[in-house]
Design a protein around this motif. Structure first.
Motif, PDB file in Angstrom:
ATOM      1  N   ASP A 106       0.806  -1.216   0.000  1.00 46.48           N
ATOM      2  CA  ASP A 106       0.000   0.000   0.000  1.00 46.48           C
ATOM      3  C   ASP A 106       0.849   1.282   0.000  1.00 46.48           C
ATOM      4  O   ASP A 106       0.367   2.350  -0.343  1.00 46.48           O
ATOM      5  CB  ASP A 106      -0.999  -0.164   1.157  1.00 46.48           C
ATOM      6  CG  ASP A 106      -0.940   0.913   2.195  1.00 46.48           C
ATOM      7  OD1 ASP A 106      -1.893   1.545   2.249  1.00 46.48           O
ATOM      8  OD2 ASP A 106       0.031   1.127   2.906  1.00 46.48           O
ATOM      9  N   GLU A 107       2.140   1.131   0.325  1.00 46.94           N
ATOM     10  CA  GLU A 107       3.005   2.321   0.254  1.00 46.94           C
ATOM     11  C   GLU A 107       3.182   2.791  -1.205  1.00 46.94           C
ATOM     12  O   GLU A 107       3.293   3.989  -1.465  1.00 46.94           O
ATOM     13  CB  GLU A 107       4.375   2.039   0.891  1.00 46.94           C
ATOM     14  CG  GLU A 107       5.230   3.303   1.000  1.00 46.94           C
ATOM     15  CD  GLU A 107       6.528   3.106   1.783  1.00 46.94           C
ATOM     16  OE1 GLU A 107       6.777   1.997   2.285  1.00 46.94           O
ATOM     17  OE2 GLU A 107       7.286   4.091   1.872  1.00 46.94           O
ATOM     18  N   TYR A 108       3.210   1.857  -2.146  1.00 48.07           N
ATOM     19  CA  TYR A 108       3.305   2.242  -3.565  1.00 48.07           C
ATOM     20  C   TYR A 108       2.160   3.189  -3.919  1.00 48.07           C
ATOM     21  O   TYR A 108       2.338   4.207  -4.596  1.00 48.07           O
ATOM     22  CB  TYR A 108       3.229   1.012  -4.466  1.00 48.07           C
ATOM     23  CG  TYR A 108       4.449   0.114  -4.436  1.00 48.07           C
ATOM     24  CD1 TYR A 108       5.517   0.351  -5.296  1.00 48.07           C
ATOM     25  CD2 TYR A 108       4.531  -0.975  -3.580  1.00 48.07           C
ATOM     26  CE1 TYR A 108       6.635  -0.480  -5.303  1.00 48.07           C
ATOM     27  CE2 TYR A 108       5.644  -1.807  -3.566  1.00 48.07           C
ATOM     28  CZ  TYR A 108       6.692  -1.551  -4.424  1.00 48.07           C
ATOM     29  OH  TYR A 108       7.788  -2.370  -4.418  1.00 48.07           O
ATOM     30  N   TRP A 146       1.897 -11.299  -6.715  1.00 49.01           N
ATOM     31  CA  TRP A 146       2.358 -10.105  -5.995  1.00 49.01           C
ATOM     32  C   TRP A 146       2.515  -8.929  -6.985  1.00 49.01           C
ATOM     33  O   TRP A 146       2.085  -7.804  -6.718  1.00 49.01           O
ATOM     34  CB  TRP A 146       3.701 -10.438  -5.305  1.00 49.01           C
ATOM     35  CG  TRP A 146       4.061  -9.567  -4.154  1.00 49.01           C
ATOM     36  CD1 TRP A 146       3.418  -8.467  -3.711  1.00 49.01           C
ATOM     37  CD2 TRP A 146       5.211  -9.752  -3.300  1.00 49.01           C
ATOM     38  NE1 TRP A 146       4.077  -7.936  -2.634  1.00 49.01           N
ATOM     39  CE2 TRP A 146       5.179  -8.704  -2.355  1.00 49.01           C
ATOM     40  CE3 TRP A 146       6.250 -10.682  -3.242  1.00 49.01           C
ATOM     41  CZ2 TRP A 146       6.167  -8.567  -1.370  1.00 49.01           C
ATOM     42  CZ3 TRP A 146       7.227 -10.551  -2.258  1.00 49.01           C
ATOM     43  CH2 TRP A 146       7.180  -9.508  -1.326  1.00 49.01           C
ATOM     44  N   THR A 147       3.084  -9.219  -8.136  1.00 48.73           N
ATOM     45  CA  THR A 147       3.241  -8.202  -9.176  1.00 48.73           C
ATOM     46  C   THR A 147       1.872  -7.653  -9.586  1.00 48.73           C
ATOM     47  O   THR A 147       1.658  -6.439  -9.643  1.00 48.73           O
ATOM     48  CB  THR A 147       3.954  -8.806 -10.406  1.00 48.73           C
ATOM     49  OG1 THR A 147       5.242  -9.258 -10.002  1.00 48.73           O
ATOM     50  CG2 THR A 147       4.086  -7.794 -11.531  1.00 48.73           C
ATOM     51  N   LYS A 152      -2.036  -3.360 -10.049  1.00 47.24           N
ATOM     52  CA  LYS A 152      -3.471  -3.060  -9.996  1.00 47.24           C
ATOM     53  C   LYS A 152      -3.747  -1.916  -9.000  1.00 47.24           C
ATOM     54  O   LYS A 152      -4.434  -0.948  -9.320  1.00 47.24           O
ATOM     55  CB  LYS A 152      -4.220  -4.330  -9.557  1.00 47.24           C
ATOM     56  CG  LYS A 152      -5.703  -4.261  -9.703  1.00 47.24           C
ATOM     57  CD  LYS A 152      -6.120  -4.808 -11.058  1.00 47.24           C
ATOM     58  CE  LYS A 152      -7.584  -4.518 -11.347  1.00 47.24           C
ATOM     59  NZ  LYS A 152      -7.882  -4.684 -12.781  1.00 47.24           N
ATOM     60  N   LEU A 153      -3.182  -2.070  -7.811  1.00 48.18           N
ATOM     61  CA  LEU A 153      -3.384  -1.076  -6.761  1.00 48.18           C
ATOM     62  C   LEU A 153      -2.890   0.306  -7.200  1.00 48.18           C
ATOM     63  O   LEU A 153      -3.566   1.316  -6.997  1.00 48.18           O
ATOM     64  CB  LEU A 153      -2.639  -1.532  -5.491  1.00 48.18           C
ATOM     65  CG  LEU A 153      -2.753  -0.662  -4.243  1.00 48.18           C
ATOM     66  CD1 LEU A 153      -4.200  -0.650  -3.744  1.00 48.18           C
ATOM     67  CD2 LEU A 153      -1.835  -1.197  -3.143  1.00 48.18           C
ATOM     68  N   LYS A 159      -3.852   8.493 -12.237  1.00 48.57           N
ATOM     69  CA  LYS A 159      -4.263   8.532 -13.647  1.00 48.57           C
ATOM     70  C   LYS A 159      -3.054   8.562 -14.557  1.00 48.57           C
ATOM     71  O   LYS A 159      -3.158   8.424 -15.773  1.00 48.57           O
ATOM     72  CB  LYS A 159      -5.134   9.764 -13.895  1.00 48.57           C
ATOM     73  CG  LYS A 159      -6.521   9.612 -13.312  1.00 48.57           C
ATOM     74  CD  LYS A 159      -7.430  10.776 -13.728  1.00 48.57           C
ATOM     75  CE  LYS A 159      -8.808  10.580 -13.148  1.00 48.57           C
ATOM     76  NZ  LYS A 159      -9.235  11.733 -12.332  1.00 48.57           N
ATOM     77  N   LYS A 160      -1.894   8.774 -13.961  1.00 44.50           N
ATOM     78  CA  LYS A 160      -0.666   8.853 -14.767  1.00 44.50           C
ATOM     79  C   LYS A 160      -0.245   7.466 -15.248  1.00 44.50           C
ATOM     80  O   LYS A 160      -0.530   6.463 -14.600  1.00 44.50           O
ATOM     81  CB  LYS A 160       0.459   9.480 -13.948  1.00 44.50           C
ATOM     82  CG  LYS A 160       0.279  10.976 -13.736  1.00 44.50           C
ATOM     83  CD  LYS A 160       1.552  11.591 -13.195  1.00 44.50           C
ATOM     84  CE  LYS A 160       1.321  13.025 -12.743  1.00 44.50           C
ATOM     85  NZ  LYS A 160       1.004  13.942 -13.852  1.00 44.50           N
ATOM     86  N   PRO A 161       0.453   7.423 -16.381  1.00 41.03           N
ATOM     87  CA  PRO A 161       0.923   6.131 -16.888  1.00 41.03           C
ATOM     88  C   PRO A 161       1.908   5.467 -15.922  1.00 41.03           C
ATOM     89  O   PRO A 161       2.619   6.150 -15.177  1.00 41.03           O
ATOM     90  CB  PRO A 161       1.646   6.502 -18.195  1.00 41.03           C
ATOM     91  CG  PRO A 161       1.198   7.874 -18.533  1.00 41.03           C
ATOM     92  CD  PRO A 161       0.824   8.550 -17.256  1.00 41.03           C
ATOM     93  N   VAL A 162       1.919   4.157 -15.947  1.00 44.72           N
ATOM     94  CA  VAL A 162       2.749   3.372 -15.035  1.00 44.72           C
ATOM     95  C   VAL A 162       3.595   2.368 -15.828  1.00 44.72           C
ATOM     96  O   VAL A 162       3.074   1.612 -16.643  1.00 44.72           O
ATOM     97  CB  VAL A 162       1.844   2.617 -14.027  1.00 44.72           C
ATOM     98  CG1 VAL A 162       2.662   1.612 -13.221  1.00 44.72           C
ATOM     99  CG2 VAL A 162       1.142   3.604 -13.098  1.00 44.72           C
TER     100      VAL A 162
END
Lengths: 305, 259
Positions: A106-108, A146-147, A152-153, A159-162
Motif C-alpha cells: 500500500d506504500e506504492y 504479488w506483481t 493493480k493497486l 491517472k498517470k501512466p505506469v
C-alpha cells in the motif's frame, strides 16, 4: 537528419535514451556535466514515502566488467523530493519519471497518490524488483500474483501512466510480464540487477554489508537482452530495455530486439556524459546506414534464414 | 566539476609509490585542498569503475596525484607513460576548511601512509596564507615516506615516524602526535588523513585535548559525484545518518563523525 523521437503510446520522447533509477541521483547531480533537456527522459532515484536509511556499507564492490551494489534505496522521501528537487528539475523541460518504492504494497499507492498532484511528473516506474531491500533478496517481481496486486493497486491510485520494472531473478520472466500487463501496466522495463555476492578470502567476510547485492554493468547485458527479447514477444505494451548499456551498439541491440527505448544505468556512474554520448553513437550509426527514423529499427531482429 | 582528458606530464616512482603530474587547466584553477578527482585508468570495462585520488598538489595549470600501488586500478595507472592521456573528473567533494584567519596560527597535519596525499596541498595553502603547518608523516618503514624531500623543498616542517624505527620517531604516528602535543599548546586545528584505525585513535586524542579536527574519510566510491549513494559514512547530524562521503565530504568535522 535522423528522426530520433519515440512514441511509447502513453508518452512521447525526443529520443530513446532514458537514465535508469539509482544511477542518476535525482537528476540535478548531472547538470554540471550535460544538458539534461537533451535526454529522452530522466528516472529519478527510487522514492519511498518517507526518508530511508539504506543498507550498511560497504555498499559497492567491483567485479569483472560489472559491479555489485547494495545501496538499499537510501533516499529523501516524497515530500522533500516534491519541495526541493522537483521544481528545479522541471525547469529543464525533460520528461521526469519517478521510480516508486514501497515497504508494504500500500506504500506504492501512497507514493503515487502524493506525487500525482505535483506538477512536472510524466509517469511512474514501479520498483517492484530491487534485490536490496529485504535480507533474503526477495521482491514483489518474483511472484506473478504479488506483481499483479501492486500494479493493480497503483493503477487505481493514479491517472498517470505506469511502467513496471521487472526483476531477472525469476524462472520465467514472461509469466511476470503477463501479470503486469493484465493488471494494466502501461509499459514494462527490464532488467533490474541480478542478485549476487562476493567474498573477501582474507577476512572471510562478504564484500557487501548486506551480504547480497545487485550485479549491473556490461557483464549482465546478454542476460538482459535475452529477457527483453522474451518479454517483447509476449506482451503488447511497450518494453524498455535495461542492462549493461555503455555504448551506442549496446542500445541498438536492445532496439533491434524490440525494446522501444532503453535505460542507461551503471554507465552514468563512470561517464556522466554517457546518455548523450550513447545517443550520438546511435545517431551516427543511423546516418551511416541511411536510417532516417529510429523507430524503423525497433523490432527488426532477423531470426533464422 | 569538469571532465577532462588530462595529459600526463610527469611521473616519479619509488618502489610501490607513484606521483603523477597532469595538465588540466580548469581543474587546477578550481581545486581546493582535500578535494579529489575520479580517474578512469583505461578504456576497458575492467576495471569498470573510476578510482578516486586526492589532489596532492596544484601549480599553474597542473595537478599532482600521489598513490600507492595496491590493486588492479593503481597498477594500470602506475604503468602509464608521460605523454599519455588520463580521463579525469574534478575537482570533486568538499575539502578542508581553512577559511578563518590563518595568519600565524598553528596546525598539525597528520598523514598516515597514502593519507599524506591531500596534506601537501593543504600545507602549502596554509603556509601561503601566513599560517604554520606542522606535518606528521607516518608509515611502516623508511621507504614508505617518499615525500619527505618534497616537504623540505617547500620549507614545511615535517616530522616523520616509522613503526620499525628506520626513520624519525620510532613507533606509531598516533604516539608521535601525543608527544608533539606537549611541544605546542596553541594548536588551532588538526587535519587528518590515513587508515581508519589511525584516524580513530587520533580522534580520541584530539577529543581528550579538546582540539578542533577535520578528517578526510576513506570509503569505496562508486561514482564520486553523489549519484549512486555507495560511499556513505555514518555521521551525527540532526540525527545519526548515512551521508555520502564523495559529495558531502570526504572531509568531515571530528564533531560529527561516528567512529
Amino acid at each position: 537528419m535522423v528522426d530520433l523521437t519515440i512514441n511509447l503510446g502513453f508518452i512521447k520522447l525526443r529520443n530513446p535514451i532514458i537514465t535508469a533509477s539509482g544511477t542518476f541521483g535525482y537528476g540535478l547531480e548531472f547538470s554540471p556535466f550535460l544538458d539534461l533537456r537533451e535526454i529522452g527522459a530522466i528516472i529519478v532515484k527510487g522514492l519511498y514515502f518517507n526518508e530511508r536509511e539504506g543498507n550498511p556499507p560497504p555498499r559497492i564492490f567491483e567485479t569483472p566488467c560489472g559491479m555489485l551494489n547494495s545501496i538499499g534505496l537510501q533516499g529523501i522521501g516524497v515530500k522533500k523530493f516534491a519541495e526541493e528537487i522537483l521544481p528545479k528539475l522541471t525547469d529543464y523541460g525533460v520528461p521526469i519519471i519517478v521510480n516508486v518504492c514501497g515497504e508494504e504494497d500500500d506504500e506504492y499507492a501512497r507514493v503515487v497518490e502524493f506525487l500525482s498532484s505535483k506538477k512536472g511528473i510524466s509517469c511512474f516506474e514501479l520498483n517492484i524488483s530491487c534485490p536490496n531491500v529485504r535480507k533474503d533478496g526477495k521482491c514483489p517481481a518474483i511472484s506473478p500474483e504479488w506483481t499483479y496486486n501492486i500494479v493493480k493497486l497503483v493503477k487505481q491510485s493514479t491517472k498517470k501512466p505506469v511502467i513496471t520494472k521487472l526483476s531477472p531473478n525469476v524462472t520465467d520472466i514472461t509469466e511476470i510480464a503477463i501479470s503486469a500487463e493484465e493488471a494494466g501496466t502501461d509499459g514494462i522495463s527490464l532488467i533490474n540487477t541480478i542478485l549476487g555476492m562476493a567474498v573477501d578470502i582474507e577476512t572471510r567476510k562478504p564484500r557487501l554489508g548486506n551480504v547480497f547485492g545487485g550485479l549491473s554493468g556490461p557483464a549482465i547485458k546478454p542476460i538482459a537482452l535475452r529477457m527483453v527479447y522474451q518479454v517483447v514477444n509476449t506482451v503488447k505494451v511497450p518494453v524498455i530495455g535495461i542492462g549493461g548499456i555503455f555504448k551506442g551498439v549496446d542500445a541498438l541491440e536492445f532496439l533491434i530486439v524490440g525494446a522501444k527505448a532503453v535505460q542507461v544505468g551503471t554507465a552514468n556512474l563512470i561517464d556522466p556524459l554517457a546518455p548523450l554520448r550513447i545517443l550520438n553513437e546511435i545517431k551516427d550509426f543511423c546516418e551511416k546506414k541511411g536510417i532516417t527514423k529510429i523507430e524503423d529499427i525497433i523490432g527488426t531482429l532477423k531470426v533464422g534464414d | 566539476m569538469f571532465v577532462d582528458s588530462a595529459q600526463i606530464i610527469g611521473k616519479k616512482i619509488w618502489s610501490d609509490w607513484v606521483l603523477l603530474s597532469l595538465k588540466t587547466y580548469k581543474i587546477a584553477e578550481q581545486a581546493r585542498p582535500g578535494q579529489f578527482i575520479m580517474a578512469k585508468v583505461n578504456d576497458s570495462f575492467h576495471p569498470l569503475l573510476r578510482r578516486p585520488f586526492s589532489i596532492h598538489n596544484v601549480s599553474s595549470g597542473e595537478i599532482e596525484i600521489f598513490f600507492q600501488i595496491v590493486g588492479i586500478g593503481t597498477t594500470i595507472l602506475s604503468e602509464k607513460k608521460v605523454g599519455e592521456k588520463l580521463n579525469i573528473i574534478g575537482p570533486l567533494g568538499k575539502g578542508f576548511n581553512i577559511t578563518s584567519s590563518v595568519q600565524n596560527k598553528e596546525y598539525y597535519l597528520i598523514g598516515g601512509g597514502r593519507g599524506i596525499a591531500p596534506l601537501f596541498f593543504l600545507a602549502k595553502e596554509i603556509k601561503k596564507a601566513g599560517g604554520k603547518p606542522y606535518v606528521l608523516y607516518g608509515a611502516k618503514t623508511e621507504k614508505d615516506l617518499p615525500l619527505l624531500k618534497k616537504f623540505w623543498d617547500e620549507e614545511i616542517q615535517v616530522y616523520p615516524s616509522t613503526e620499525d624505527g628506520t626513520l624519525g620517531w620510532h613507533g606509531l604516528i598516533t604516539e608521535l602526535f601525543e608527544h608533539k602535543l606537549k611541544e605546542r599548546n596553541k594548536i588551532e586545528k588538526i587535519f587528518v588523513c590515513g587508515p581508519h584505525e589511525m584516524m580513530k585513535k587520533i580522534a580520541l586524542i584530539a577529543e581528550k585535548n579538546k582540539l578542533d579536527a577535520e578528517y578526510s574519510l576513506e570509503s569505496i566510491f562508486g561514482c564520486g559525484i553523489g549519484a549512486c549513494w555507495g560511499c556513505v559514512v555514518k555521521l551525527r547530524r540532526e540525527k545519526e545518518k548515512w551521508v555520502k562521503a564523495c559529495s558531502e565530504g570526504p572531509v568531515f568535522s571530528g564533531k560529527e563523525i561516528i567512529w
